[in-house]
Design an enzyme around this catalytic site. Structure first.
Site, PDB file in Angstrom:
ATOM      1  N   ASP A 671      -2.158 -11.106 -22.510  1.00 44.04           N
ATOM      2  CA  ASP A 671      -2.571  -9.749 -22.870  1.00 44.04           C
ATOM      3  C   ASP A 671      -1.347  -8.880 -23.123  1.00 44.04           C
ATOM      4  O   ASP A 671      -1.444  -7.719 -23.476  1.00 44.04           O
ATOM      5  CB  ASP A 671      -3.477  -9.132 -21.797  1.00 44.04           C
ATOM      6  CG  ASP A 671      -3.043  -9.521 -20.407  1.00 44.04           C
ATOM      7  OD1 ASP A 671      -1.915 -10.031 -20.265  1.00 44.04           O
ATOM      8  OD2 ASP A 671      -3.815  -9.315 -19.458  1.00 44.04           O
ATOM      9  N   ASP A 672      -0.196  -9.482 -22.972  1.00 41.99           N
ATOM     10  CA  ASP A 672       1.038  -8.738 -23.142  1.00 41.99           C
ATOM     11  C   ASP A 672       1.508  -8.814 -24.594  1.00 41.99           C
ATOM     12  O   ASP A 672       2.607  -9.229 -24.900  1.00 41.99           O
ATOM     13  CB  ASP A 672       2.091  -9.345 -22.213  1.00 41.99           C
ATOM     14  CG  ASP A 672       3.247  -8.406 -22.007  1.00 41.99           C
ATOM     15  OD1 ASP A 672       3.122  -7.248 -22.413  1.00 41.99           O
ATOM     16  OD2 ASP A 672       4.255  -8.843 -21.445  1.00 41.99           O
TER      17      ASP A 672
END
Ligand code: 6R9
Length: 801
Positions: A671-672
């Site tokens: 999700d980064d």
């Protein structure tokens, strides 16, 4: 227990485990690899450190060179399942974050022109860079750090081989042996694991099916069971089994207090006595099998004692890290409704006294508001931090540990439980505010933690083992308490801060106890201490970049100790991808290959398995004994979070690359990833580019909303010691990113950050950085687990600079 007068706790010792490399996450927050260095809270002679390194390096290069000539078999073709591509005809629509772009291994490796020309004196770069901040936001004392540049170790040879001597004595001495064992573990999991399980004590053997599983949401509810029907007890296997085998007088725990000279120890027999006394008390007050017990204690010996006492009677412990706030504690109390809370009155962190009992009182008041009342609060009197007379007390509910526990008998019959009965709950944060109660059961967890410990650390009964993690995290469960004790190991527990009273403390401890296996995050001190006793190093919690790896290997391990870079999660219970130190050559920065029984697969965004050299989402096919079985009270969230994104697999939430030789390279949370005008860019890459700038010590990048681009890039940057925070530096940092990645990746904003908000377990709280970046300052949330909460105010103060 500890017969010393000043028995106190100053700091969470997990801060030296998983403490930083350069920037990491907390609780489901993204993690990234940046190539710069590990920060080393430098003690003393940096020149000595560098000299040591250079000579180690020479030795290391020579030996690597000579072994290379032996044609070591490198391409381990591991079983990646059937090899068939699996496409889901009816995928369940849940949002999948964009895939991270292939890992840049690393800018410094691929682009030698960007590599700094490092002279000896440049190797050490101070992070304490407050000198010329644009606005006075106060000094952060813990940032008295030094960074070792990546040129410390040679990159001419990217493979690091175990020495012949090491391999000869290793449990798994060669790639061939590993492959043989791995193959069996995949082709015949039942046979492989039941052979291992048979080494433990089972009151009754498990049912004929060693395991049963459904890992595919399309086929019904997710279910994982191992050794179901087998009746056992993990406390019995940790203590009684070892005592009966003749290890009663072996030291189980060396406890090292915060104050040098304040120490204590327990043999396996003494430990069992103490566990039994507490277990008898728990039974007396009505704690029954299946009841939950919250343990909110610092790293005193009472913490593992309390865990083992619960396990002995079949109660379910839930350790809450003693750095959590009363709100966080209350949230967990409300969720698991414990029969009692076990705590101590106060702890000392440096010169500060933290009144843990006050925090518990507040949490219990708060839980009452939600209709959850706890009848008993068992309080250990930590006299060096606070006297009993000064402790606030609620009569009828609060009980002094020292008043009651020693009065109970030192034997306590074991409560036999099913392998699938719950052992513990451990809360870990998820993407929503509500923490997830990760539930582990008894039998599979027992077999898995014991086996991973044994092989990843090549354990020998003569080893002295130190894992610096706090029992408030999974590492402290699996690799301070259960894994080592199941192997009858001698474990060190350190109460204090890694740099107290000086920066050489950790090495003092290594030398004092002649530690042979040292498991931590590589954030330690280079000193004149011998460290000769060390034979294996372990690393956990975050991807370790190659330069950090080399430093750990060359300096800490004197080029002699293999590094077990263990990739795993609270959810996995034990190591999943990890080197077996004698088996194969390592690549600095790679967690290497899967542990026995683990089938990691890399999938694309459609959930299609990708073969060979690739980059994508890290999933696991099939179950393994240590897997968590559910999220407490929320099986649906369990299925949605971990099994619906890529049906048929467990989804780890991490990105991963696999190179041509089959080595795995973790790239951080998926999700980064930021999407700037349709360009997907991993924060890791931008951070990598920033830290390649010679004046940048550390960087953390987050995405912020942007009217035109969708998301804009916002970078928090710490400069090296003595470099003024100036417009010129800002411009050249942006230029570095433009040059190395492209103009689209240039940060919109560089936010000066003399310190970054990190937990004591070393991960960057990006949640907080995102709020600061988007100026949602009233939504910062709980900052109580930060190593230094003052960092947050400082960053806010620097927001407009
Ligand atoms: C044991 C632990 C899990 C997350 C995990 C991953 C990161 C842990 C790592 C690593 C790269 C390693 N992580 N070990 N990344 N290399 N050796 O840390 O559990 O607190 O649940 O964190 O930590 O991103 O997904 P937990």
């Amino acid at each position: 227990m500890a017969p010393c007068s000043s028995y106190h706790w100053t700091y969470n010792s997990s801060s030296c485990c998983r403490t930083r490399r350069a920037s990491w996450e907390v609780f489901g927050e993204p993690q990234v690899q940046i190539q710069i260095p590990i920060s080393v809270l430098l003690p003393v002679s940096s020149v000595e450190a560098v000299n040591n390194t250079k000579s180690s390096l020479r030795k290391w290069s020579r030996s690597a060179e000579s072994r290379k000539r032996k044609n070591y078999p490198l391409s381990l073709s591991l079983c990646n399942g059937s090899g068939s591509k699996t496409t889901d005809p009816n995928p369940i629509p849940i949002p999948i974050p964009p895939i991270p772009s292939p890992r840049r291994r690393w800018l410094m490796m691929s682009n030698s022109s960007t590599r700094k020309n490092i002279s000896t004196s440049n190797h050490l770069r101070h992070v304490e860079s407050m000198a010329s901040l644009p606005s006075g936001a106060g000094k952060i004392s813990h940032l008295n750090a030094v960074i070792l540049g990546e040129a410390l170790a040679s990159e001419e040879d990217d493979l690091v081989f175990p020495s012949d001597d090491f391999s000869r004595q290793a449990l798994v001495p060669s790639p061939d042996k590993y492959l043989e064992m791995y193959k069996r573990s995949i082709e015949d999991p039942a046979g492989f694991w039941s052979d291992i399980a048979s080494e433990f004590y089972w009151k009754e053997k498990w049912a004929p099916d060693v395991y049963s599983e459904n890992m595919d949401v399309r086929k019904g509810n997710i279910k994982i069971e191992w050794f179901k029907g087998g009746i056992t007890n993990i406390c019995y296997n940790c203590l009684d089994r070892n005592i009966e085998a003749g290890s009663g007088s072996k030291i189980a725990i060396y406890w090292e207090g915060n104050e040098p000279g304040c120490d204590s120890s327990l043999t396996y027999s003494q430990l069992r006595d103490k566990v039994c006394q507490l277990a008898n008390y728990l039974l007396k007050i009505g704690v029954e099998k299946g009841d939950s017990v919250i343990i909110y204690l610092p790293m005193l010996m009472e913490l593992p004692i309390a865990m083992l006492a619960c396990a002995r009677i079949g109660a379910v412990h839930s350790v809450v890290f003693a750095g959590f706030s009363s709100e966080s504690l209350a949230q967990r109390i409300v969720d698991c409704k414990p029969k009692l809370v076990i705590t101590c009155n106060a702890v000392r962190r440096g010169s500060k006294v933290i009144q843990l009992k006050d925090i518990v009182d507040a949490a219990l008041r708060e839980s009452n508001n939600y209709g959850i009342s706890v009848d008993v609060c068992l309080v250990y009197e930590n006299t060096s931090a606070m006297k009993r007379e000064e402790t606030k007390w609620q009569k009828g509910r609060d009980v002094w540990w020292q008043d009651v526990i020693p009065t109970y008998p030192t034997t306590c019959a074991v409560r036999w439980v099913d392998a699938e009965d719950p052992l513990f709950l451990l809360y870990t944060s998820g993407s929503t505010g509500k923490p997830k109660g990760v539930l582990h059961t008894t039998g599979g967890y027992m077999v898995y933690t014991a086996t991973t410990f044994k092989y990843a650390f090549d354990y020998k009964s003569s080893d002295i083992y130190w894992c610096t993690a706090d029992c408030g995290w999974i590492t402290g469960h699996s690799y301070v308490t259960y894994g080592p004790m199941l192997n009858g190991a001698t474990v060190i527990i350190y109460e204090g801060a890694p740099n107290y009273p000086n920066a050489g403390r950790c090495w003092d401890i290594v030398d004092k106890y002649k530690v042979t296996i040292f498991y931590t995050a590589p954030t330690l001190y280079v000193t004149h201490y011998s460290r000769k006793s060390l034979r294996i190093l372990g690393s956990v919690g975050e991807p370790i970049n190659p330069s950090a790896w080399r430093w750990f290997f060359n300096v800490v391990g004197d080029s002699r100790c293999p590094i077990s870079d263990t990739w795993w999660q609270t959810e996995t219970g034990g190591f999943m991808i990890t080197p077996l130190p004698g088996a194969w050559p390592q690549k600095p920065g790679s967690a290497t290959f899967p542990f026995f029984g683990v089938q990691p697969v890399i999938v694309d965004e459609k959930g299609v398995e990708i073969e060979g050299e690739c980059s994508g989402y890290l999933c696991v096919k099939g179950s393994w004994p240590g897997a968590f079985r559910t999220l407490y009270g929320d099986h649906e969230r369990y299925e949605t979070t971990y099994f619906k994104a890529f049906p048929g697999y467990y989804f780890s939430g991490d990105g991963c690359s696999r190179d041509k030789d089959g080595y795995h390279w973790l790239t951080g949370r998926v999700d980064d990833v930021i999407n700037v005008s349709g360009h997907r860019i991993g924060t890791a890459e931008i951070e990598s580019a920033l830290v390649s700038h010679s004046q940048c010590a550390e960087a953390a990048v987050v995405g912020v909303e942007h009217e035109v681009k969708g998301q804009g890039i916002y970078a928090f940057v710490t400069l090296v010691e003595g470099v003024p925070y100036s417009e010129d530096v800002r411009k050249s940092l942006i230029l570095a990113v433009r040059n190395q990645i492209g103009a689209f990746a240039a940060p919109e904003k560089i936010h000066w950050a003399p310190g970054l908000p990190k937990t004591r377990s070393g991960k960057i709280m990006r949640r907080i950085l995102r709020k600061i970046a988007s100026k949602q300052l009233d939504e910062l949330g709980d900052t109580s687990t930060l190593a230094d909460p003052a960092v947050v105010d400082q960053l806010i103060a620097l927001g407009d600079c």
